[in-house]
Design a protein around this motif. Structure first.
Motif, PDB file in Angstrom:
ATOM      1  N   GLY A  48       0.969  -1.221   0.160  1.00  0.00           N
ATOM      2  CA  GLY A  48      -0.098  -0.110  -0.063  1.00  0.00           C
ATOM      3  C   GLY A  48       0.897   1.331   0.137  1.00  0.00           C
ATOM      4  O   GLY A  48       1.818   1.112   0.349  1.00  0.00           O
ATOM      5  N   PRO A  52       4.349  -0.948  -3.530  1.00  0.00           N
ATOM      6  CA  PRO A  52       3.339  -1.352  -4.449  1.00  0.00           C
ATOM      7  C   PRO A  52       3.399  -2.773  -4.260  1.00  0.00           C
ATOM      8  O   PRO A  52       2.301  -3.500  -4.593  1.00  0.00           O
ATOM      9  CB  PRO A  52       3.887  -0.876  -5.845  1.00  0.00           C
ATOM     10  N   TYR A  60       0.192  -5.045 -13.584  1.00  0.00           N
ATOM     11  CA  TYR A  60      -0.484  -5.481 -12.449  1.00  0.00           C
ATOM     12  C   TYR A  60      -0.095  -5.208 -11.462  1.00  0.00           C
ATOM     13  O   TYR A  60       1.159  -5.500 -11.152  1.00  0.00           O
ATOM     14  CB  TYR A  60      -0.820  -7.144 -12.686  1.00  0.00           C
ATOM     15  N   LYS A  63      -0.250  -4.311  -4.673  1.00  0.00           N
ATOM     16  CA  LYS A  63      -1.132  -3.750  -3.548  1.00  0.00           C
ATOM     17  C   LYS A  63      -2.676  -3.293  -3.837  1.00  0.00           C
ATOM     18  O   LYS A  63      -3.468  -3.400  -2.960  1.00  0.00           O
ATOM     19  CB  LYS A  63      -0.484  -2.335  -3.112  1.00  0.00           C
ATOM     20  N   LYS A  64      -2.902  -3.229  -5.265  1.00  0.00           N
ATOM     21  CA  LYS A  64      -4.291  -3.014  -5.507  1.00  0.00           C
ATOM     22  C   LYS A  64      -5.086  -4.119  -5.588  1.00  0.00           C
ATOM     23  O   LYS A  64      -6.265  -4.141  -5.035  1.00  0.00           O
ATOM     24  CB  LYS A  64      -4.435  -2.387  -7.043  1.00  0.00           C
ATOM     25  N   ASN A  68      -8.425  -4.798  -3.252  1.00  0.00           N
ATOM     26  CA  ASN A  68      -9.659  -5.305  -3.803  1.00  0.00           C
ATOM     27  C   ASN A  68     -10.365  -6.526  -3.287  1.00  0.00           C
ATOM     28  O   ASN A  68     -11.465  -6.741  -2.844  1.00  0.00           O
ATOM     29  CB  ASN A  68      -9.551  -5.294  -5.405  1.00  0.00           C
ATOM     30  N   THR A  91      -7.672   1.807   2.457  1.00  0.00           N
ATOM     31  CA  THR A  91      -7.308   2.623   0.946  1.00  0.00           C
ATOM     32  C   THR A  91      -5.896   2.220   0.678  1.00  0.00           C
ATOM     33  O   THR A  91      -5.262   1.551   1.507  1.00  0.00           O
ATOM     34  CB  THR A  91      -7.585   4.068   1.254  1.00  0.00           C
ATOM     35  N   ASP A  92      -5.678   2.862  -0.121  1.00  0.00           N
ATOM     36  CA  ASP A  92      -3.999   2.986  -0.862  1.00  0.00           C
ATOM     37  C   ASP A  92      -3.267   3.790   0.166  1.00  0.00           C
ATOM     38  O   ASP A  92      -2.706   4.644  -0.325  1.00  0.00           O
ATOM     39  CB  ASP A  92      -4.135   3.321  -2.290  1.00  0.00           C
ATOM     40  N   ASN A 241      -6.358  -9.717 -11.904  1.00  0.00           N
ATOM     41  CA  ASN A 241      -6.247  -8.461 -12.039  1.00  0.00           C
ATOM     42  C   ASN A 241      -8.036  -8.261 -12.566  1.00  0.00           C
ATOM     43  O   ASN A 241      -8.274  -7.167 -12.391  1.00  0.00           O
ATOM     44  CB  ASN A 241      -5.505  -7.873 -13.273  1.00  0.00           C
TER      45      ASN A 241
END
Ligand code: ZN
Length: 373
Positions: A48, A52, A60, A63-64, A68, A91-92, A241
């Motif tokens: 985060g 990353p 891709y 962290k995202k 999710n 959150t990020d 992803n």
């Protein structure tokens, strides 16, 4: 087939599906509700902010994807009113590994689940779940080193981790063990999650592993770290992803957690009490005395149905302090109680013992037998 038959079949299958959906949704909720027990699950999306994590093909980003999936897992679990979900990040943002453990401990979590994606220069693929280990092997060390290296992003890591160097095997593998007690449960949870990935999602199973992760060391509860797959692999990266892939991974993880909690709630604590040594040459029947066989004691309130007690019928429950005690059979005949004890032992309640009650009050078995001489 004529139109009417087709219509009937369609109508019938509609009801079957509706019924099946009802059964599936009510099953898990009911199971936990029956035990009247609540659990706190701490969900940790790896990395985060400025960290990353792994970056795969087509950018891709670990962290995202981790965030999710974690939010989806939380949304599913929150539907069960007996599960409280706590996130280390929603959150990020960058959260210290140290802080993640502290969030989990403050929340008095029953479980800590950290979610990550793997990355490799090869086209390796598959899922693996780690439980905290005393020792790791060299290959697992490489993954642990990568996940732990996030510490270098933290401002005062030298002070906080006391000489911990994420780049040294001695440091990574030699962190003081504080969580040994939870290792068995962590392995159990990791195993349930891997099985679901393998059988329900048909992901390649790289197994349940053990390695030394700082984030797991900081928590005082059963903890696992899930590597959902390789974002460096062409098709696995694409799957992880995609929102459909993320939803599937999330459902699988949530199912695993629920299954683990259900098993955990059925786990009973055995009580060991010395057996009566002298076998009495006493009358079979005792007036005003009831013998029962104590098979288990637990903080959890279970239905006294045979399916909760290895098929034993006629199980009763009594609340004693904060514990529930579970007894098998109910007889004024001491020999029948002995037979019941043997039965309970043969079913796996190896430390089952006989207890006696006189006008509803627990009394000593040996005293009862002694007095009858
Ligand atoms: Zn990671």
């Amino acid at each position: 087939m004529n139109n009417l038959t087709q219509y009937k079949i369609r109508k019938l299958s509609y009801y079957v599906i509706v019924f099946a959906c009802y059964m599936i949704t009510s099953f898990n909720a009911q199971n936990l509700q029956a035990q009247n027990q609540s659990y706190t699950v701490v969900l940790d999306a790896g990395h985060g902010g400025q960290d990353p994590g792994n970056i795969g093909l087509k950018k891709y980003v670990e962290k995202k994807i981790a965030l999710n999936v974690v939010l989806k897992v939380g949304a599913i679990l929150s539907k069960n009113k007996n599960i409280k979900v706590v996130y280390t990040r929603k959150t990020d943002v960058f959260v210290d590994l140290w802080k993640r453990g502290s969030i989990a401990n403050k929340a008095q979590g029953d479980l800590f689940v950290s979610v990550h994606c793997n990355g490799h220069t090869s086209q390796a693929y598959g899922t693996e779940t780690f439980a905290l280990a005393l020792r790791g092997n060299k290959k697992n060390y490489e993954i642990a080193k990568k996940e732990n290296s996030v510490i270098l992003y933290e401002k005062d890591y030298k002070k906080r981790y006391k000489g911990f160097d994420p780049n040294s095997p001695e440091s990574v593998l030699g962190v003081t063990m504080q969580m040994e007690d939870y290792l068995d449960q962590s392995i159990l949870l990791a195993d349930i999650i891997q099985k679901d990935f393998t059988h329900k999602l048909k992901r390649k199973n790289r197994g349940v592993k053990q390695a030394s992760f700082v984030v797991l060391h900081q928590t005082f509860m059963p903890s696992v770290l899930i590597e959902m797959g390789f974002i460096s692999n062409y098709s696995e990266g694409k799957y992880l992803n995609s929102s459909a892939g993320q939803q599937k991974m999330a459902s699988s993880i949530a199912r695993g957690i629920s299954k683990y909690l259900n098993q955990e709630s059925l786990n009973t604590v055995k009580e060991v009490v010395p057996e009566v040594k002298t076998q009495p040459k006493s009358p079979k029947y005792f007036k005003d005395v009831v013998f029962k066989v104590q098979i288990a004691a637990s903080k959890r309130k279970l239905k006294t149905k045979p399916y909760n007690f290895k098929g034993l019928k006629n199980v009763s429950r009594k609340k004693v302090g904060k514990m529930y005690k579970y007894y098998y059979q109910n007889t004024t005949n001491y020999e029948s109680a002995q037979t019941a004890q043997k039965e309970a032992k043969s079913k796996g309640y190896t430390s089952a013992f006989i207890v006696a009650f006189k006008s509803g009050k627990k009394v000593s078995v040996s005293e009862i037998l002694e007095n009858s001489k």
